[in-house]
Write an enzyme that holds these catalytic residues in place. Structure first.
Site, PDB file in Angstrom:
ATOM      1  N   GLU A 194     -10.318   5.756   3.130  1.00  0.00           N
ATOM      2  CA  GLU A 194      -9.587   4.869   2.212  1.00  0.00           C
ATOM      3  C   GLU A 194      -9.546   3.428   2.696  1.00  0.00           C
ATOM      4  O   GLU A 194      -9.629   2.500   1.893  1.00  0.00           O
ATOM      5  CB  GLU A 194      -8.128   5.336   2.072  1.00  0.00           C
ATOM      6  CG  GLU A 194      -7.930   6.501   1.171  1.00  0.00           C
ATOM      7  CD  GLU A 194      -6.459   6.905   1.113  1.00  0.00           C
ATOM      8  OE1 GLU A 194      -5.579   6.034   1.132  1.00  0.00           O
ATOM      9  OE2 GLU A 194      -6.207   8.123   1.036  1.00  0.00           O
ATOM     10  N   ASP A 195      -9.386   3.234   4.002  1.00  0.00           N
ATOM     11  CA  ASP A 195      -9.035   1.918   4.525  1.00  0.00           C
ATOM     12  C   ASP A 195     -10.148   1.162   5.236  1.00  0.00           C
ATOM     13  O   ASP A 195      -9.992  -0.026   5.512  1.00  0.00           O
ATOM     14  CB  ASP A 195      -7.868   2.051   5.521  1.00  0.00           C
ATOM     15  CG  ASP A 195      -6.590   2.526   4.871  1.00  0.00           C
ATOM     16  OD1 ASP A 195      -6.511   2.551   3.633  1.00  0.00           O
ATOM     17  OD2 ASP A 195      -5.660   2.889   5.618  1.00  0.00           O
TER      18      ASP A 195
END
Length: 185
Positions: A59-60
């Site tokens: 996600e990051d």
């Protein structure tokens, strides 16, 4: 060995983009380390603990699911995929996106739900302590999320439920006190 490799990999991935922990400005790896420690407190399953370290990298950071599969194997990759949000900004407003992610988690394995419970506990504690305004929305989302996480570890589920219940009980006390001060009974 697997767990240590996951910790180093996650640390490097988050550090490579300069990611820091919101509110405290600590290195981001503090959060995955906390999540992994909670998971390790309820299981000795190295794949779950490794996935806990890796739970935010897709996600990051620039890390892809394919990279997780290549470096950590199919079981860890599957766990990371199960806990990774799938919604995108084009899917709609925050409430719509969080519902998409909740439906995704509803289909997750009990192992992945255990990781998500640890993530929820870590994030909830941090947000309640540092951002009371955002906590209102965040805790509403987490209360809904708990509805689909009951298959995760029962002790982590209870801990997450307690944080949520305490948050809402405290809000109710503040509401009553505020209304009492205004002469409303």
């Amino acid at each position: 060995m697997l767990v240590e490799r996951a910790k180093l990999f996650a640390s490097a991935a988050h550090a490579a983009i300069g990611q820091r922990r919101r509110y405290t400005d600590e290195p981001y790896i503090v959060h995955p380390t906390e999540v992994a420690a909670m998971v390790a407190s309820v299981t000795d399953d190295e794949e779950m603990i490794a996935a806990a370290y890796l739970h935010d990298v897709v996600e990051d950071t620039q890390v892809t699911h394919a990279m997780i599969l290549e470096f950590f194997g199919p079981s860890v990759a599957q766990l990371v995929e199960e806990v990774t949000d799938i919604s995108r900004p084009q899917d709609g407003n925050r409430r719509t996106r969080k519902e998409i992610d909740r439906q995704h988690l509803a289909k997750a394995s009990p192992r992945a739900k255990t990781i998500k419970l640890a993530d929820l506990i870590s994030n909830s504690t941090n947000i309640i302590q540092h951002d009371r305004w955002f906590a209102k929305d965040y805790m509403r989302e987490k209360k809904l999320l708990l509805e689909v996480l009951s298959e995760g570890d029962c002790s982590l589920y209870q801990r997450a439920q307690n944080i949520t219940n305490e948050y809402y009980a405290e809000r109710e006390v503040y509401r009553l006190l505020r209304n009492g001060e205004q002469g409303i009974s």
